[in-house]
Design an enzyme around this catalytic site. Structure first.
Site, PDB file in Angstrom:
ATOM      1  N   ASP A 181       0.788  -1.245   0.084  1.00  0.00           N
ATOM      2  CA  ASP A 181      -0.111   0.123   0.022  1.00  0.00           C
ATOM      3  C   ASP A 181       0.912   1.151  -0.041  1.00  0.00           C
ATOM      4  O   ASP A 181       1.977   1.203   0.496  1.00  0.00           O
ATOM      5  CB  ASP A 181      -0.952  -0.144   1.354  1.00  0.00           C
ATOM      6  CG  ASP A 181      -1.963  -1.192   1.250  1.00  0.00           C
ATOM      7  OD1 ASP A 181      -2.386  -1.677  -0.013  1.00  0.00           O
ATOM      8  OD2 ASP A 181      -2.347  -1.433   2.299  1.00  0.00           O
ATOM      9  N   LYS A 182       0.348   2.448  -0.610  1.00  0.00           N
ATOM     10  CA  LYS A 182       1.057   3.580  -0.638  1.00  0.00           C
ATOM     11  C   LYS A 182       1.676   4.070   0.933  1.00  0.00           C
ATOM     12  O   LYS A 182       2.621   4.522   0.776  1.00  0.00           O
ATOM     13  CB  LYS A 182       0.118   4.669  -1.166  1.00  0.00           C
ATOM     14  CG  LYS A 182       0.546   5.931  -1.412  1.00  0.00           C
ATOM     15  CD  LYS A 182      -0.054   6.984  -2.062  1.00  0.00           C
ATOM     16  CE  LYS A 182       0.534   8.451  -1.940  1.00  0.00           C
ATOM     17  NZ  LYS A 182      -0.409   9.373  -2.683  1.00  0.00           N
TER      18      LYS A 182
END
Length: 292
Positions: A134-135
């Site tokens: 995930d970012k």
């Protein structure tokens, strides 16, 4: 934000950047060229990265406007790699960086930076994203250097034969030093997941590796690969990750989730492993219990 305009009349025959300036006067020519260079421009639904492209009547120009903080040029050099052999390489993904290209961002993603590195050492294969972070998550990302390695790593991930170790920081103190969550995960909204009876099977093992000043460091080993699995299972356990406000975590400078290590058996029977250090924000959130 996405701006869309159609080429008509005198715009036909103009350069892409000049025509875009007419259609979107709120943007400077420099901003338009930056968007084109960063892979944020589509001409009639085709990605275009050449500002001098000639426009035709009826062309549709779409520009993706990114926040300034996302326009950070990411470059990997040989000395930056966590691991490399003839089939695989591993890199450190920082918080706030996208693992793979998005419809309106190419440069500044791990995928693009790895492909540039591969080109620099003479490889013609594209960078293949076979797993992602995930970012808001930092840590290890592995990339195959060829199609055969990609097929192998994808199969290992699917079969649960890649040992993945994550570190997470939570508030409070769990009653158990280790526990297992076996709870299916399903999609609850566009960007949110949760434990759901009709979800996909998901299993995670958790271990307490340190406590201090109201913060507990957790080692998480996901045995399946569901989206947001560790985040959901820790929240389900009553201990959402610090900084993960989407799942009830307390505010922080970043989400305190880090892919510490990945390990799997390579094509020649050897074990391949990469370990990623934590960043300053993560270490400072738990200075007494987390080693970089």
């Amino acid at each position: 934000m996405i701006l869309v305009g159609r080429v008509e009349g005198e715009l036909a025959g103009m350069r892409l950047d000049d025509g875009a300036k007419v259609l979107f006067p709120q943007l400077s020519k420099g901003e338009i060229r930056r968007i084109i260079d960063w892979g944020g421009c589509y001409l009639s639904e085709v990605l275009v990265r050449v500002a001098s492209r000639t426009l035709k009547e009826g062309d549709e120009i779409a520009l993706g406007i990114m926040e300034g903080g996302r326009c950070v040029d990411l470059v990997y050099r040989k000395e930056d790699l966590l691991y490399e052999d003839q089939d695989f390489l591993a890199v450190y993904k920082a918080v706030g960086v996208n693992s793979q290209r998005t419809p309106y961002q190419l440069k500044g993603t791990v995928e693009y930076a790895v492909e540039c590195y591969m080109r620099s050492i003479g490889l013609k294969d594209p960078s293949r994203v076979v797993h992602r972070l995930d970012k808001g998550t930092s840590g290890v990302m592995f990339f195959p250097k060829n199609k055969q390695a990609a097929t192998m790593l994808s199969a290992l991930l699917k079969d649960g034969k890649v040992d993945k170790t994550y570190w997470a920081l939570v508030a409070g103190s769990p009653d158990q030093q280790n526990w297992k969550v076996d709870a299916p995960i399903g999609k609850l909204g566009k960007f949110k997941y949760g434990v759901a009876h009709n979800g996909k099977p998901a299993k995670t093992v958790f271990y307490v590796i340190g406590e201090g000043a109201g913060v507990t460091a957790i080692e998480a080993k996901p045995l399946t690969g569901r989206t947001h699995q560790i985040r959901v299972h820790l929240a389900h356990s009553g201990f959402p990750i610090i900084g993960d406000e989407a799942y009830g975590g307390s505010p922080a400078s970043r989400m305190m989730l880090h892919c510490r290590k990945m390990r799997f058996k390579g094509p020649r029977g050897n074990f391949i492993e990469a370990v990623a250090p934590v960043d300053r924000e993560f270490a400072e959130a738990a200075p007494e219990i987390v080693e970089r």
